[in-house]
Motif scaffolding. Structure first.
Motif, PDB file in Angstrom:
ATOM      1  N   UNK A 148       0.813  -1.217   0.000  1.00  0.00           N
ATOM      2  CA  UNK A 148       0.000   0.000   0.000  1.00  0.00           C
ATOM      3  C   UNK A 148       0.845   1.264   0.000  1.00  0.00           C
ATOM      4  N   UNK A 149       1.971   1.226  -0.730  1.00  0.00           N
ATOM      5  CA  UNK A 149       2.859   2.386  -0.811  1.00  0.00           C
ATOM      6  C   UNK A 149       3.106   2.707  -2.275  1.00  0.00           C
ATOM      7  N   UNK A 150       3.803   3.805  -2.523  1.00  0.00           N
ATOM      8  CA  UNK A 150       4.089   4.224  -3.897  1.00  0.00           C
ATOM      9  C   UNK A 150       5.317   3.502  -4.452  1.00  0.00           C
ATOM     10  N   UNK A 151       5.477   3.569  -5.768  1.00  0.00           N
ATOM     11  CA  UNK A 151       6.682   3.025  -6.403  1.00  0.00           C
ATOM     12  C   UNK A 151       7.935   3.735  -5.903  1.00  0.00           C
ATOM     13  N   UNK A 152       7.825   5.048  -5.659  1.00  0.00           N
ATOM     14  CA  UNK A 152       8.978   5.790  -5.134  1.00  0.00           C
ATOM     15  C   UNK A 152       9.417   5.227  -3.786  1.00  0.00           C
ATOM     16  N   UNK A 153       8.456   4.867  -2.941  1.00  0.00           N
ATOM     17  CA  UNK A 153       8.785   4.287  -1.638  1.00  0.00           C
ATOM     18  C   UNK A 153       9.477   2.942  -1.817  1.00  0.00           C
ATOM     19  N   UNK A 154       8.978   2.145  -2.754  1.00  0.00           N
ATOM     20  CA  UNK A 154       9.622   0.855  -3.040  1.00  0.00           C
ATOM     21  C   UNK A 154      11.057   1.087  -3.518  1.00  0.00           C
ATOM     22  N   UNK A 155      11.230   2.037  -4.431  1.00  0.00           N
ATOM     23  CA  UNK A 155      12.566   2.327  -4.964  1.00  0.00           C
ATOM     24  C   UNK A 155      13.516   2.795  -3.858  1.00  0.00           C
ATOM     25  N   UNK A 156      13.048   3.657  -2.974  1.00  0.00           N
ATOM     26  CA  UNK A 156      13.893   4.114  -1.860  1.00  0.00           C
ATOM     27  C   UNK A 156      14.263   2.946  -0.952  1.00  0.00           C
ATOM     28  N   UNK A 157      13.300   2.050  -0.722  1.00  0.00           N
ATOM     29  CA  UNK A 157      13.558   0.902   0.135  1.00  0.00           C
ATOM     30  C   UNK A 157      14.554  -0.066  -0.511  1.00  0.00           C
TER      31      UNK A 157
END
Length: 97
Positions: free
Chosen positions: A49-58
């Protein structure tokens, strides 16, 4: 004699050209064998339930495991852990600064 030397040179050149392709094929086969384990970034974002940007940062900070498969990036579903409310707040504030 010369024919043997040429044959060795050609064989070495072919081996050198094929080796990277064989490695990529092996990587793709492993990814296909583990299809349920390795998911797209979009699937990972949807699950958490997060954005692609959050996935990329992670992925960049190492909290989510990912690998490149050909031109695509796949996320290890086993590395997805739902964030706590405190982590969500911290990430939101970090994204704004």
């Amino acid at each position: 004699m010369i024919e043997d030397a040429i044959a060795r040179i050609v064989a070495d050149a072919v081996r050198g050209a094929v080796a990277p392709l064989a490695a990529e094929v092996a990587q793709l086969r492993r990814a296909l064998d583990d299809r349920d384990r390795w998911i797209t970034r979009a699937d990972a974002a949807g699950r958490l339930g997060v954005s692609l940007d959050t996935i990329d940062r992670s992925i960049v900070d190492g909290s989510i495991v990912a690998q490149r498969v050909g031109r695509a990036v796949r996320v290890d579903a086993a590395s997805l852990v739902p964030a706590s409310e405190a982590e969500i707040t911290r990430m939101a504030h970090g994204a704004r600064s």
